[in-house]
Design a protein around this motif. Sequence first.
Motif, PDB file in Angstrom:
ATOM      1  N   SER A   2       0.804  -1.208   0.000  1.00  0.00           N
ATOM      2  CA  SER A   2       0.000   0.000   0.000  1.00  0.00           C
ATOM      3  C   SER A   2       0.845   1.270   0.000  1.00  0.00           C
ATOM      4  O   SER A   2       0.353   2.337  -0.326  1.00  0.00           O
ATOM      5  CB  SER A   2      -0.942  -0.003   1.208  1.00  0.00           C
ATOM      6  N   LYS A   5       3.252   3.065  -5.241  1.00  0.00           N
ATOM      7  CA  LYS A   5       2.278   3.537  -6.208  1.00  0.00           C
ATOM      8  C   LYS A   5       2.140   2.545  -7.353  1.00  0.00           C
ATOM      9  O   LYS A   5       3.144   2.022  -7.852  1.00  0.00           O
ATOM     10  CB  LYS A   5       2.702   4.903  -6.753  1.00  0.00           C
ATOM     11  N   LEU A  46      -5.740   0.289  -4.067  1.00  0.00           N
ATOM     12  CA  LEU A  46      -4.546   1.058  -4.433  1.00  0.00           C
ATOM     13  C   LEU A  46      -4.892   2.259  -5.316  1.00  0.00           C
ATOM     14  O   LEU A  46      -4.018   3.021  -5.713  1.00  0.00           O
ATOM     15  CB  LEU A  46      -3.544   0.156  -5.172  1.00  0.00           C
TER      16      LEU A  46
END
Length: 244
Positions: A2, A5, A46
């Motif tokens: 998490s 990116k 995400l």
Amino acid sequence: MSDRKPAYKRVLLKISGEALAGEKKTGLDFEVIRNVCEAVKECVSLGVEVGIVVGGGNFWRGAQHGGGKMERTRADHMGMMATIMNCLAVADVLEQLNVPVRVQTALSITSVAEPYIRLRADRHLRKGRVVVFGCGTGNPFFTTDTAAVLRAAEIDADVILLAKNIDGVYTADPKQDPSATKFDAISYSEMLARGLAVMDSTATSLSMDNDIPVILFALEDPENIVRVVMGEKIGTVVSQNAET
């Protein structure tokens, strides 16, 4: 993961029907579907926008099962119906995991799903909903691989994730030729020239014409979906100028 990116903002995930059947080869394996949906949920968490095209080969393949026995157009329409069962199963499991989802179909089946409308699909994706596209392109003689590329182009996806029962593009069928080697990357034109049928030539040409990269990888471990989204080098990348 998490704190990292993702490599892509919007993806089109294509899942073969056979993959959803697991080892049974036909029907639905809900353990496999749940594992896939958990990976999709992780991608959504995400911030990735996910569209999904599902095949129907675990129930019916128009050209294969109807070949020589019935008219091709009708056989293909049956294949489109097969994808709907898979779409509803995937949507149901996503909802069990508290992932917002919408099913859109290229054929009108308004009592069970929304009709496919590009702008509405785009709006769902922007709102963080997963959109599951059913019925292929809505036309006979086109595969769900072609449908995946078409939908990817229409929703302006960054990449097509082709999750299959093989872990990449090989120089030949590895089941028939033990000496076959896997490509880490290959161009659309070389794949067409070599006649490598991991996805059909129409789908490959459409990807090439719209310059949409395709990453083909094995769905055997559904976590591969997340790994690819995060930019890990898995499977084979098919693109315009890939170095092979």
